[in-house]
Design a protein around this motif. Structure first.
Motif, PDB file in Angstrom:
ATOM      1  N   LEU A  53       0.788  -1.212  -0.127  1.00  0.00           N
ATOM      2  CA  LEU A  53      -0.082  -0.201  -0.025  1.00  0.00           C
ATOM      3  C   LEU A  53       0.926   1.299  -0.041  1.00  0.00           C
ATOM      4  N   LEU A  54       1.837   1.322   0.741  1.00  0.00           N
ATOM      5  CA  LEU A  54       2.838   2.403   0.960  1.00  0.00           C
ATOM      6  C   LEU A  54       3.957   2.510   0.221  1.00  0.00           C
ATOM      7  N   HIS A  55       4.140   1.644  -0.901  1.00  0.00           N
ATOM      8  CA  HIS A  55       5.355   1.697  -1.486  1.00  0.00           C
ATOM      9  C   HIS A  55       5.797   2.802  -2.629  1.00  0.00           C
ATOM     10  N   ASP A  56       4.727   3.486  -2.809  1.00  0.00           N
ATOM     11  CA  ASP A  56       4.749   4.782  -3.783  1.00  0.00           C
ATOM     12  C   ASP A  56       4.471   6.048  -2.646  1.00  0.00           C
ATOM     13  N   ILE A  57       4.592   5.904  -1.352  1.00  0.00           N
ATOM     14  CA  ILE A  57       4.176   7.320  -0.859  1.00  0.00           C
ATOM     15  C   ILE A  57       5.253   8.276  -0.915  1.00  0.00           C
ATOM     16  N   GLY A  58       6.504   7.854  -1.199  1.00  0.00           N
ATOM     17  CA  GLY A  58       7.535   8.934  -1.454  1.00  0.00           C
ATOM     18  C   GLY A  58       7.072   9.797  -2.694  1.00  0.00           C
ATOM     19  N   LYS A  59       5.959   9.789  -3.697  1.00  0.00           N
ATOM     20  CA  LYS A  59       5.452  10.412  -4.513  1.00  0.00           C
ATOM     21  C   LYS A  59       4.556  11.442  -3.850  1.00  0.00           C
ATOM     22  N   VAL A  60       3.826  10.929  -2.746  1.00  0.00           N
ATOM     23  CA  VAL A  60       2.922  12.188  -2.072  1.00  0.00           C
ATOM     24  C   VAL A  60       3.971  13.056  -1.531  1.00  0.00           C
ATOM     25  N   VAL A  61       5.172  12.503  -0.980  1.00  0.00           N
ATOM     26  CA  VAL A  61       6.178  13.585  -0.213  1.00  0.00           C
ATOM     27  C   VAL A  61       6.560  14.358  -1.359  1.00  0.00           C
TER      28      VAL A  61
END
Length: 330
Positions: free
Chosen positions: A179-187
């Motif tokens: 679920l959180l693998h692309d959370i860096g894109k949100v950052v």
């Protein structure tokens, strides 16, 4: 840009002129402005990072809902029933093709009991992540589509792990890392939205994966940014490391490398079936011909030497996951 109803919308639905304009504006501004702060300057700036969406409040809510040692199911049910949106999601999940109940489930408590607390926690995290990020500037990537993709990767990562001969973590951990693998894109989108739009517009035009462009432009990709963010939020190291290395393409017999590999395989399966949108417009190819699949096949419990049964099971599972995610994220 408002949320879209059609979950199959992709970056290619943006007019070509729009993406070109984003790139041209960036080129013009860079000639006439002072040197930009780097992503590292933003990460070191408490004022900037303090405005990042917080997962800590989500973790606290999960603890309140389900992680007390003596909590009762009826307590969880009462907490869910005061949130109409969550009540509907739980009922839709329980009645989806993924679970296929013999009789319709119409009661929230029955639904939570049927899907299990682990899956329920996953639904809470997914929906709260949307709520925490939907206020971020909508540009080249729609955040509801983004979380649709992310939830799909989460469920598929968890399901893939169930077939492995050896696993180091519980099911919920595999869901969270997917679920959180692309959370860096949100950052990245939150801290420097103009650079984010520039990178992802170029990735869409050239139909390439954005991670290399991120490294070229910023010196770091979204996997490293995501790991940094999750560490700040108190997420366990095992999940952070899987997120950090999910673009490394390293095949090692180490937990972080194996978990990152599962994420990559799940990501390619979800992109192949066009569930949601991650900003990666590169052709995923045939996931079942990839090095990730070969590694996965070698490390699974299998009955047939060619793995056709396993491939069929995974294909059916991805189809069911797609249906499940659409019942959770609407």
């Amino acid at each position: 840009m408002a949320f879209v109803d059609d979950l199959n919308v992709t970056l290619f639905d943006f007019p070509l002129a729009t993406m070109i304009t984003i790139l041209e504006k960036k080129s013009a501004s860079s000639k006439n402005s002072a040197p930009e702060k780097s992503i590292f300057d933003y990460l070191e700036d408490p004022k900037a990072t303090s405005t990042l969406p917080s997962l800590q409040s989500v973790l606290r809510e999960l603890e309140t809902l389900t992680q007390k040692s003596n909590i009762r199911l009826d307590e969880v049910t009462r907490l869910v029933q005061v949130d109409q949106g969550m009540s509907l999601r739980v009922l839709r999940m329980a009645n989806s093709v993924y679970y296929a109940p013999s009789q319709p489930i119409l009661d929230v408590q029955d639904a939570i009991l049927y899907i299990g607390l682990s899956t329920f926690r996953g639904a809470v995290v997914s929906t709260r992540c949307i709520e925490k990020t939907c206020h971020i500037q909508q540009g080249i990537l729609d955040w509801k589509d983004f979380w649709t993709h992310a939830a799909g990767v989460g469920y598929v990562t968890m399901e893939l792990a169930k077939h492995l001969k050896v696993t180091e973590l519980g099911e919920e951990s595999y869901y969270l890392m997917g679920l959180l693998h692309d959370i860096g894109k949100v950052v990245l989108a939150h801290l420097i939205p103009d650079r984010f739009d520039e990178i992802y517009a170029r990735a869409a035009l050239e139909r390439i994966a954005p991670a290399a462009l991120e490294t070229e432009a910023l010196g770091v990709d979204h996997g490293l940014l995501g790991a940094w963010y999750l560490e700040q939020q108190g997420i366990p190291a095992a999940i952070c490391e899987a997120v950090r290395f999910h673009h490394s393409h390293v095949f090692e017999e180490k937990p972080h490398a194996k978990n990152a590999l599962l994420i990559r395989l799940a990501d390619s399966l979800i992109r192949k079936c066009h569930l949601g949108e991650s900003g990666n417009c590169a052709d995923p190819g045939d996931p079942y011909s990839s090095e990730e699949w070969k590694w996965y096949f070698h490390h699974c419990f299998i009955m047939d030497p060619e793995g056709k049964d396993l491939q069929e099971k995974v294909m059916q599972m991805v189809e069911k996951v797609s249906d499940l995610v659409r019942t959770v994220i609407v």
